[in-house]
Every structure is written in structure tokens, then in C-alpha cells.
Design a protein around this motif. Structure first.
Motif, PDB file in Angstrom:
ATOM      1  N   PHE A  46      46.320  45.812  27.233  1.00 10.86           N
ATOM      2  CA  PHE A  46      46.334  47.207  26.818  1.00 10.86           C
ATOM      3  C   PHE A  46      45.025  47.920  27.193  1.00 10.86           C
ATOM      4  O   PHE A  46      45.026  49.123  27.415  1.00 10.86           O
ATOM      5  CB  PHE A  46      46.635  47.347  25.322  1.00 10.86           C
ATOM      6  CG  PHE A  46      48.104  47.347  25.030  1.00 10.86           C
ATOM      7  CD1 PHE A  46      48.866  48.500  25.175  1.00 10.86           C
ATOM      8  CD2 PHE A  46      48.743  46.180  24.637  1.00 10.86           C
ATOM      9  CE1 PHE A  46      50.230  48.498  24.918  1.00 10.86           C
ATOM     10  CE2 PHE A  46      50.107  46.171  24.381  1.00 10.86           C
ATOM     11  CZ  PHE A  46      50.854  47.329  24.524  1.00 10.86           C
ATOM     12  N   GLN A  47      43.927  47.185  27.304  1.00 10.47           N
ATOM     13  CA  GLN A  47      42.674  47.773  27.773  1.00 10.47           C
ATOM     14  C   GLN A  47      42.756  48.152  29.254  1.00 10.47           C
ATOM     15  O   GLN A  47      42.056  49.050  29.715  1.00 10.47           O
ATOM     16  CB  GLN A  47      41.506  46.797  27.571  1.00 10.47           C
ATOM     17  CG  GLN A  47      41.139  46.538  26.140  1.00 10.47           C
ATOM     18  CD  GLN A  47      40.629  47.772  25.429  1.00 10.47           C
ATOM     19  OE1 GLN A  47      39.860  48.550  25.984  1.00 10.47           O
ATOM     20  NE2 GLN A  47      41.064  47.965  24.200  1.00 10.47           N
ATOM     21  N   LEU A  48      43.615  47.472  30.001  1.00  6.50           N
ATOM     22  CA  LEU A  48      43.703  47.673  31.448  1.00  6.50           C
ATOM     23  C   LEU A  48      44.817  48.626  31.882  1.00  6.50           C
ATOM     24  O   LEU A  48      44.818  49.083  33.031  1.00  6.50           O
ATOM     25  CB  LEU A  48      43.898  46.323  32.146  1.00  6.50           C
ATOM     26  CG  LEU A  48      42.707  45.371  32.057  1.00  6.50           C
ATOM     27  CD1 LEU A  48      43.108  43.984  32.548  1.00  6.50           C
ATOM     28  CD2 LEU A  48      41.531  45.911  32.848  1.00  6.50           C
ATOM     29  N   PHE A  49      45.766  48.909  30.992  1.00  4.96           N
ATOM     30  CA  PHE A  49      46.871  49.793  31.381  1.00  4.96           C
ATOM     31  C   PHE A  49      46.354  51.154  31.807  1.00  4.96           C
ATOM     32  O   PHE A  49      45.295  51.597  31.389  1.00  4.96           O
ATOM     33  CB  PHE A  49      47.884  49.937  30.251  1.00  4.96           C
ATOM     34  CG  PHE A  49      48.791  48.748  30.097  1.00  4.96           C
ATOM     35  CD1 PHE A  49      49.288  48.074  31.194  1.00  4.96           C
ATOM     36  CD2 PHE A  49      49.144  48.293  28.845  1.00  4.96           C
ATOM     37  CE1 PHE A  49      50.122  46.977  31.062  1.00  4.96           C
ATOM     38  CE2 PHE A  49      49.976  47.194  28.692  1.00  4.96           C
ATOM     39  CZ  PHE A  49      50.464  46.535  29.798  1.00  4.96           C
ATOM     40  N   GLY A  50      47.116  51.819  32.644  1.00  5.54           N
ATOM     41  CA  GLY A  50      46.726  53.138  33.131  1.00  5.54           C
ATOM     42  C   GLY A  50      45.793  53.068  34.327  1.00  5.54           C
ATOM     43  O   GLY A  50      45.139  54.047  34.657  1.00  5.54           O
ATOM     44  N   GLY A  51      45.710  51.912  34.959  1.00  6.61           N
ATOM     45  CA  GLY A  51      44.876  51.782  36.147  1.00  6.61           C
ATOM     46  C   GLY A  51      43.390  51.623  35.863  1.00  6.61           C
ATOM     47  O   GLY A  51      42.576  51.751  36.768  1.00  6.61           O
ATOM     48  N   ARG A  52      43.046  51.338  34.619  1.00  7.39           N
ATOM     49  CA  ARG A  52      41.634  51.189  34.268  1.00  7.39           C
ATOM     50  C   ARG A  52      41.026  49.949  34.924  1.00  7.39           C
ATOM     51  O   ARG A  52      41.692  48.939  35.097  1.00  7.39           O
ATOM     52  CB  ARG A  52      41.473  51.066  32.750  1.00  7.39           C
ATOM     53  CG  ARG A  52      41.796  52.359  32.038  1.00  7.39           C
ATOM     54  CD  ARG A  52      41.387  52.356  30.581  1.00  7.39           C
ATOM     55  NE  ARG A  52      39.949  52.147  30.463  1.00  7.39           N
ATOM     56  CZ  ARG A  52      39.394  51.382  29.523  1.00  7.39           C
ATOM     57  NH1 ARG A  52      40.136  50.768  28.634  1.00  7.39           N
ATOM     58  NH2 ARG A  52      38.088  51.239  29.458  1.00  7.39           N
ATOM     59  N   VAL A  53      39.755  50.069  35.272  1.00 13.32           N
ATOM     60  CA  VAL A  53      38.958  48.956  35.775  1.00 13.32           C
ATOM     61  C   VAL A  53      37.932  48.668  34.695  1.00 13.32           C
ATOM     62  O   VAL A  53      37.210  49.563  34.260  1.00 13.32           O
ATOM     63  CB  VAL A  53      38.265  49.322  37.103  1.00 13.32           C
ATOM     64  CG1 VAL A  53      37.364  48.191  37.568  1.00 13.32           C
ATOM     65  CG2 VAL A  53      39.309  49.658  38.157  1.00 13.32           C
ATOM     66  N   VAL A  54      37.879  47.416  34.233  1.00 14.06           N
ATOM     67  CA  VAL A  54      37.042  47.070  33.087  1.00 14.06           C
ATOM     68  C   VAL A  54      36.136  45.897  33.450  1.00 14.06           C
ATOM     69  O   VAL A  54      36.586  44.920  34.056  1.00 14.06           O
ATOM     70  CB  VAL A  54      37.921  46.718  31.857  1.00 14.06           C
ATOM     71  CG1 VAL A  54      37.071  46.357  30.656  1.00 14.06           C
ATOM     72  CG2 VAL A  54      38.854  47.874  31.519  1.00 14.06           C
ATOM     73  N   ARG A  55      34.879  46.011  33.049  1.00 14.55           N
ATOM     74  CA  ARG A  55      33.924  44.920  33.235  1.00 14.55           C
ATOM     75  C   ARG A  55      33.961  44.011  32.010  1.00 14.55           C
ATOM     76  O   ARG A  55      34.398  44.410  30.927  1.00 14.55           O
ATOM     77  CB  ARG A  55      32.532  45.480  33.452  1.00 14.55           C
ATOM     78  CG  ARG A  55      32.455  46.246  34.772  1.00 14.55           C
ATOM     79  CD  ARG A  55      31.134  46.891  34.979  1.00 14.55           C
ATOM     80  NE  ARG A  55      30.107  45.873  35.204  1.00 14.55           N
ATOM     81  CZ  ARG A  55      28.846  46.160  35.518  1.00 14.55           C
ATOM     82  NH1 ARG A  55      28.470  47.412  35.639  1.00 14.55           N
ATOM     83  NH2 ARG A  55      27.978  45.202  35.693  1.00 14.55           N
ATOM     84  N   LEU A 100      44.545  45.475  36.556  1.00 13.02           N
ATOM     85  CA  LEU A 100      45.886  44.893  36.617  1.00 13.02           C
ATOM     86  C   LEU A 100      46.375  44.853  38.058  1.00 13.02           C
ATOM     87  O   LEU A 100      46.067  45.747  38.855  1.00 13.02           O
ATOM     88  CB  LEU A 100      46.865  45.722  35.785  1.00 13.02           C
ATOM     89  CG  LEU A 100      46.671  45.658  34.282  1.00 13.02           C
ATOM     90  CD1 LEU A 100      47.607  46.635  33.591  1.00 13.02           C
ATOM     91  CD2 LEU A 100      46.901  44.258  33.758  1.00 13.02           C
ATOM     92  N   THR A 101      47.132  43.840  38.371  1.00 10.86           N
ATOM     93  CA  THR A 101      47.853  43.830  39.632  1.00 10.86           C
ATOM     94  C   THR A 101      49.014  44.816  39.488  1.00 10.86           C
ATOM     95  O   THR A 101      49.300  45.297  38.386  1.00 10.86           O
ATOM     96  CB  THR A 101      48.413  42.421  39.921  1.00 10.86           C
ATOM     97  OG1 THR A 101      49.349  42.085  38.881  1.00 10.86           O
ATOM     98  CG2 THR A 101      47.316  41.373  40.000  1.00 10.86           C
ATOM     99  N   LEU A 107      54.317  45.854  33.776  1.00 14.60           N
ATOM    100  CA  LEU A 107      54.633  45.351  32.441  1.00 14.60           C
ATOM    101  C   LEU A 107      54.513  46.453  31.383  1.00 14.60           C
ATOM    102  O   LEU A 107      55.140  46.377  30.329  1.00 14.60           O
ATOM    103  CB  LEU A 107      53.694  44.184  32.106  1.00 14.60           C
ATOM    104  CG  LEU A 107      53.822  43.509  30.761  1.00 14.60           C
ATOM    105  CD1 LEU A 107      55.215  42.891  30.585  1.00 14.60           C
ATOM    106  CD2 LEU A 107      52.749  42.437  30.619  1.00 14.60           C
ATOM    107  N   CYS A 108      53.742  47.485  31.670  1.00 13.12           N
ATOM    108  CA  CYS A 108      53.484  48.553  30.697  1.00 13.12           C
ATOM    109  C   CYS A 108      54.766  49.174  30.139  1.00 13.12           C
ATOM    110  O   CYS A 108      54.911  49.282  28.922  1.00 13.12           O
ATOM    111  CB  CYS A 108      52.591  49.611  31.323  1.00 13.12           C
ATOM    112  SG  CYS A 108      52.080  50.890  30.168  1.00 13.12           S
ATOM    113  N   PRO A 109      55.738  49.584  30.965  1.00 13.39           N
ATOM    114  CA  PRO A 109      56.959  50.167  30.392  1.00 13.39           C
ATOM    115  C   PRO A 109      57.734  49.192  29.505  1.00 13.39           C
ATOM    116  O   PRO A 109      58.332  49.604  28.512  1.00 13.39           O
ATOM    117  CB  PRO A 109      57.786  50.554  31.624  1.00 13.39           C
ATOM    118  CG  PRO A 109      56.816  50.640  32.743  1.00 13.39           C
ATOM    119  CD  PRO A 109      55.726  49.662  32.421  1.00 13.39           C
ATOM    120  N   ALA A 110      57.707  47.910  29.840  1.00 10.85           N
ATOM    121  CA  ALA A 110      58.415  46.925  29.014  1.00 10.85           C
ATOM    122  C   ALA A 110      57.757  46.823  27.640  1.00 10.85           C
ATOM    123  O   ALA A 110      58.451  46.795  26.616  1.00 10.85           O
ATOM    124  CB  ALA A 110      58.427  45.565  29.707  1.00 10.85           C
TER     125      ALA A 110
END
Length: 131
Positions: A46-55, A100-101, A107-110
Motif C-alpha cells: 500500500f506504500q507503493l501503490f500509485g506508482g510511488r518510489v520508496v527508499r 511495484l512492477t 494488484l491494486c484494483p483487486a
């Protein structure tokens, strides 16, 4: 210069085929749910959804209570399973980013559907009476 981690899993390739039996369908769903098993995996996703890039350090701040060891372990598993992509930048100090790949993002919509479904719990079903 960037490089992708060598153990990145690929999403399954192939066309979806309807399971032949309820047992086969249950087995397939169980296999998918195993990809998401783990106390922290859904929080990470959920931290990565929306195309976010996280360190890595951003995950630590965003997910209170997770240890560095557990975070690293869960990220490695998500990467191995093809849901998360890891990029290491050749800098000092090293910088590692996660995203996310395409398969992971799909997977987000599911999961969104599961949230909507869960929200209907206790609501009266249309056309069904309690009597």
C-alpha cells in the motif's frame, strides 16, 4: 549508474484459463494469497501503490513497529515473487529504491475490490431477507 537486483521474479506468463473444478480454483486463490502472507507485506504494497518510489528508510518511517531485518526480508520476498522491483544506485552511501512492477501495480484494483467487499459486511443484501 543503476542496476536491478539479480533475483527479481517475473510475473506469470500466459493466458488465464478458467479452473476446471472448485478445488482447482481454491488452490489457485490459495497460491495467490500465499504471495501476500506476512504481517507487513500489505503495508509495504500500500506504500507503493500509485506508482510511488520508496527508499528503505522511508518504509521504516511509514511503518512503525517493523524491524530493519523484517522489512528487508519482506521486501526480498515481494521482489522474488515479482511484485516489487529494487534498484541499487552506485553511490556512496548506496541508495536503494523500491517500486511495484507492472504486475504488482495490477494488484491494486483487486485489493481495492476486497476493501469495498469488506465494507459491505453487515449490510443487508439486495433481494435477500433475514426472515
Amino acid at each position: 549508474m543503476t542496476r536491478a537486483h539479480g533475483e527479481v521474479g517475473d510475473p506469470p506468463v500466459g493466458k488465464y484459463e478458467e479452473p476446471a473444478t472448485p478445488e482447482a480454483a481454491a488452490d489457485r486463490v490459495e497460491d495467490v494469497l500465499k504471495l501476500l502472507e506476512g504481517r507487513w507485506k500489505l503495508m509495504i504494497l500500500f506504500q507503493l501503490f500509485g506508482g510511488r518510489v520508496v527508499r528503505f528508510s522511508e518504509f521504516e518511517r511509514a511503518i512503525p513497529g517493523i524491524s530493519q531485518k523484517m522489512l528487508a526480508q519482506q521486501l526480498r520476498q515481494l521482489e522474488r515473487d515479482g511484485l516489487v522491483h529494487r534498484v541499487v544506485y552506485a553511490e556512496v552511501p548506496p541508495r536503494v529504491e523500491y517500486r511495484l512492477t507492472a504486475w504488482g501495480q495490477s494488484l491494486c484494483p483487486a485489493l481495492d475490490g476486497l476493501l469495498r467487499w469488506a465494507a459491505t459486511r453487515g449490510a443487508p443484501a439486495e433481494g435477500v431477507s433475514d426472515s
